[in-house]
Design an enzyme around this catalytic site. Structure first.
Site, PDB file in Angstrom:
ATOM      1  N   ALA A   2      14.874  18.100  26.592  1.00  0.00           N
ATOM      2  CA  ALA A   2      15.135  16.681  26.830  1.00  0.00           C
ATOM      3  C   ALA A   2      14.830  16.311  28.276  1.00  0.00           C
ATOM      4  O   ALA A   2      14.204  15.277  28.553  1.00  0.00           O
ATOM      5  CB  ALA A   2      16.578  16.343  26.473  1.00  0.00           C
ATOM      6  N   SER A  53      18.913  32.519  12.846  1.00  0.00           N
ATOM      7  CA  SER A  53      18.417  31.163  12.617  1.00  0.00           C
ATOM      8  C   SER A  53      18.443  30.759  11.147  1.00  0.00           C
ATOM      9  O   SER A  53      18.294  31.581  10.236  1.00  0.00           O
ATOM     10  CB  SER A  53      16.984  31.065  13.140  1.00  0.00           C
ATOM     11  OG  SER A  53      16.371  29.873  12.708  1.00  0.00           O
ATOM     12  N   LEU A  86      15.624  20.146  18.293  1.00  0.00           N
ATOM     13  CA  LEU A  86      14.463  20.069  19.176  1.00  0.00           C
ATOM     14  C   LEU A  86      13.826  18.684  19.107  1.00  0.00           C
ATOM     15  O   LEU A  86      13.387  18.121  20.114  1.00  0.00           O
ATOM     16  CB  LEU A  86      13.442  21.140  18.789  1.00  0.00           C
ATOM     17  CG  LEU A  86      13.907  22.596  18.914  1.00  0.00           C
ATOM     18  CD1 LEU A  86      12.782  23.556  18.534  1.00  0.00           C
ATOM     19  CD2 LEU A  86      14.401  22.899  20.316  1.00  0.00           C
ATOM     20  N   ARG A 116      24.645  22.698   7.108  1.00  0.00           N
ATOM     21  CA  ARG A 116      25.343  23.755   7.838  1.00  0.00           C
ATOM     22  C   ARG A 116      26.857  23.659   7.716  1.00  0.00           C
ATOM     23  O   ARG A 116      27.546  24.680   7.624  1.00  0.00           O
ATOM     24  CB  ARG A 116      24.942  23.700   9.319  1.00  0.00           C
ATOM     25  CG  ARG A 116      23.522  24.149   9.562  1.00  0.00           C
ATOM     26  CD  ARG A 116      23.136  24.034  11.011  1.00  0.00           C
ATOM     27  NE  ARG A 116      21.800  24.573  11.220  1.00  0.00           N
ATOM     28  CZ  ARG A 116      21.175  24.554  12.394  1.00  0.00           C
ATOM     29  NH1 ARG A 116      21.771  24.011  13.443  1.00  0.00           N
ATOM     30  NH2 ARG A 116      19.973  25.058  12.516  1.00  0.00           N
ATOM     31  N   HIS A 176      27.746  27.066  13.089  1.00  0.00           N
ATOM     32  CA  HIS A 176      26.554  27.575  12.402  1.00  0.00           C
ATOM     33  C   HIS A 176      26.970  28.648  11.407  1.00  0.00           C
ATOM     34  O   HIS A 176      27.789  29.509  11.714  1.00  0.00           O
ATOM     35  CB  HIS A 176      25.557  28.150  13.406  1.00  0.00           C
ATOM     36  CG  HIS A 176      24.179  28.310  12.851  1.00  0.00           C
ATOM     37  ND1 HIS A 176      23.850  29.303  11.947  1.00  0.00           N
ATOM     38  CD2 HIS A 176      23.033  27.602  13.047  1.00  0.00           C
ATOM     39  CE1 HIS A 176      22.572  29.193  11.624  1.00  0.00           C
ATOM     40  NE2 HIS A 176      22.061  28.163  12.277  1.00  0.00           N
ATOM     41  N   GLY A 188      19.125  18.642  34.260  1.00  0.00           N
ATOM     42  CA  GLY A 188      18.904  19.454  33.066  1.00  0.00           C
ATOM     43  C   GLY A 188      17.429  19.725  32.872  1.00  0.00           C
ATOM     44  O   GLY A 188      16.623  18.796  32.795  1.00  0.00           O
ATOM     45  N   GLY A 189      17.074  21.011  32.783  1.00  0.00           N
ATOM     46  CA  GLY A 189      15.670  21.396  32.706  1.00  0.00           C
ATOM     47  C   GLY A 189      15.233  21.880  31.345  1.00  0.00           C
ATOM     48  O   GLY A 189      14.220  22.574  31.233  1.00  0.00           O
TER      49      GLY A 189
END
Length: 630
Positions: A14, A250, A423, A297, A236, A10-11
């Site tokens: 994290a 957002s 994040l 949310r 969301h 995973g790039g």
């Protein structure tokens, strides 16, 4: 002593944070990513990153951040790791600032912070509305330094297929496939860190990228890793519905003053900007005047859903308005100031809806966005219930040598994630995972040796090659893309925002049928170069297994908590269900065990919001809806 070597899968944020910290400690890292690192899904995060820096003098603190996170998660999150995350947040933000992340600034040159859902403080640092992209690029730049010194080796465009375990059951490598040449290869390692994000694609039109299948988590789950809280999937509140996918609007829009409303008369055909205040229903502000449009949310999305279910959406449709027109009209902001704070989001809306969102209220509806569930990972407490950061147990799954960080693990968000904690949890989780791995490596008697591991590596590679070749020859009656559409319908309609036991039981039966049909697909593309049909079908097999765990967890959890609102049991039940769901895979379907939630710092209590899903049903839909038979 041979150099230690760790594989990170995973790039995104994290994975990059884990890689950077391991490389700083001198550990060689192989970084595998399904897409080029800069296209990882972290790039899509818009609103910001939380940290109680308190530059506005509001009395904010890491403890209040911790308290808001636990309350937002409806007390299902283990508290020591969350306390660690909240305490690390200010330092993480300043670290990113020193890396060159172009955070927005005040006129005095200080970092600018905005409000986000579930808090009354200005706690969210942001870089316009492209925060995830800016953070991802900054971390990638740091990792590239270690690429230059050969400490880090990137494998971009590789698909994770399997864990490799040694004779003692420790994870000692992976099998992966190059999606260009379609070569299947096995790699040895001292430990593996999974940082592969969420699983929104199984719900179809989510806000997630099409790479977010959740397949790597499902693979580990099928190989014995415990899946924590699978039933907790976040919807969301504000997204643009589309034919192909839903595009996120957002939470930063509401953080900067955006208001959610619908016409009081559902048949009102006037454009939103022409409807006067007296004819508007600001239902979130009526439900909770304190948190208003910045309720958590799970509550805002449920309120919008109930309004639209009653036919009270815009012109009776499944949509409501998200309105920032007053920022320029009534609050003295210029278009340039609004664009400076929200440009990345507004540009998306303008492009896909062909409307200026500063002049016209935006039309939005909830969409699947995030999974709070994921691989179960542990932690170890030290002094006064705080984390012992030198423990090898931190962020390790139940499989020795397998760690996880980011959205693919369950640790930080409980039953509902607060906006802008994603994040942060990726970065603090990645940092803690690297510390856990370093502690684990010290316990190992010798480094991974491809020669000594050759038998298990070659066996795993041979098995995956056989599975790939079998799919390549598959010539049944089913179409994997049509089956994906069926899976999405099953999950969204039966295990989405509104859950009932009989619907969940129907979903379980439908998933059993899909599990059989997905293995009878006709794959017309048998090419040996950049073949897309076979990896997608393979992911579908794993998505269905993961969906079984999600539905099964929802069936068993007889309460409502956070993102899991079950009409049959609409109240939270701490006496019986203040427990982590721990799903284990079997060929006949998931089995479930439970562990008590660690409430070391705050005893469970009612959430501090004035409203919850139960009250929303009563106020918007009517008491009789809670009495409907299942």
């Amino acid at each position: 002593m041979a150099q230690r070597e760790v594989i990170v899968v995973g790039g995104g944020l994290a994975g990059l944070m884990t890689t950077m910290k391991l490389a700083e400690a001198g550990v060689k890292v192989r970084l595998f990513s399904l897409v080029p690192v800069k296209r990882s899904h972290s790039v899509c995060a818009q609103g910001g990153i939380n940290g109680a820096v308190n530059l506005r003098g509001e009395g904010d603190s890491p403890y209040l951040h911790f308290e808001d996170t636990i309350t937002g998660g409806d007390f299902l999150n283990h508290q020591p790791p969350v306390m660690r995350m909240a305490e690390r947040a200010p330092a993480i933000i300043y670290l990113l600032d020193r890396m060159g992340v172009p955070f927005n600034r005040t006129d005095e040159g200080l970092l600018s912070f905005r409000r986000f859902g579930g808090t009354l403080k200005h706690r969210t640092a942001y870089a316009g509305a492209t925060t995830g992209q800016q953070l991802l690029y900054a971390l990638d730049e740091q990792v590239r330094r270690f690429e230059a010194s050969k400490t880090v080796e990137k494998y971009e465009g590789w698909d994770f297929l399997r864990l490799v375990k040694d004779s003692e059951g420790r994870v000692r490598g992976i099998v992966a496939q190059d999606l260009r040449t379609m070569k299947v290869e096995a790699f040895a390692a001292d430990a593996v860190v999974l940082a592969t994000g969420g699983n929104g694609l199984m719900f179809g039109r989510s806000t997630n990228s099409i790479i977010n299948t959740g397949s790597p988590v499902a693979i580990c789950y099928e190989q014995g890793a415990v899946y924590g809280n699978p039933e907790m999937v976040q919807i969301h509140p504000t997204a643009i519905p589309g034919e192909d996918k839903c595009r996120l609007m957002s939470e930063s829009v509401r953080g900067e003053g955006g208001r959610v409303w619908t016409p009081r008369d559902p048949a009102d055909k006037r454009p939103g900007k022409d409807i006067p205040e007296s004819d508007r229903w600001y239902f979130c502000e009526e439900l909770d005047p304190v948190y208003a449009n910045l309720l958590s949310r799970d509550i805002v999305s449920f309120a919008i859903y109930c309004v639209c279910r009653m036919g009270r959406g815009v012109q009776g449709q499944q949509q409501v308005f998200l309105d920032i027109t007053h920022l320029v009209k009534n609050q003295g902001m210029t278009r340039e100031q609004v664009w400076d704070k929200l440009g990345g989001v507004l540009e998306i809306y303008e492009k896909f809806m062909n409307e200026d969102p500063i002049d016209n209220p935006m039309r939005i509806y909830p969409a699947v966005h995030y999974t709070m569930g994921g691989l179960w990972v542990g932690y170890e407490k030290g002094h006064e219930n705080t984390l012992d950061v030198d423990s090898a147990k931190n962020q390790m799954s139940n499989l020795p040598g397998l760690y996880a960080a980011g959205e693919c693990e369950y640790q930080y968000h409980g039953a509902n994630r607060l906006g802008a904690n994603a994040l942060l949890s990726c970065l603090t989780g990645g940092e803690l995972a690297s510390q856990g791995v370093l502690a684990y490596l010290k316990t190992m008697d010798k480094a991974a040796d491809a020669a000594s591991l050759a038998p298990v590596l070659s066996e795993a590679q041979r098995d995956e090659q056989g599975l790939y070749d079998g799919l390549r020859r598959s010539n049944g009656p089913e179409n994997p893309y049509a089956l994906h559409a069926e899976l999405a319908d099953v999950m969204w309609n039966n295990c989405g925002i509104w859950r009932k036991q009989d619907d969940l039981l129907r979903a379980r039966d439908a998933l059993k049928e899909l599990c059989e049909r997905i293995r009878r697909c006709k794959l017309t593309d048998d090419s040996g170069w950049s073949n897309q049909a076979i990896p997608f079908t393979r992911s579908m097999i794993h998505m269905i297994e993961m969906a079984k765990a999600i539905v099964g967890g929802a069936i068993v959890r007889d309460e409502s908590r956070g993102a899991h609102f079950k009409m049959d049991t609409p109240d939270r039940d701490d006496a019986n269900w203040l427990r982590t769901t721990m799903a284990s895979w079997t060929p006949d379907g998931p089995t479930f065990a439970y562990e008590p939630v660690d409430c070391s710092f705050i005893a469970p209590r009612a959430r501090k919001y004035k409203i919850n899903q139960n009250k929303i049903v009563k106020q918007i839909m009517g008491e009789e809806y809670l009495a409907l038979p299942s």
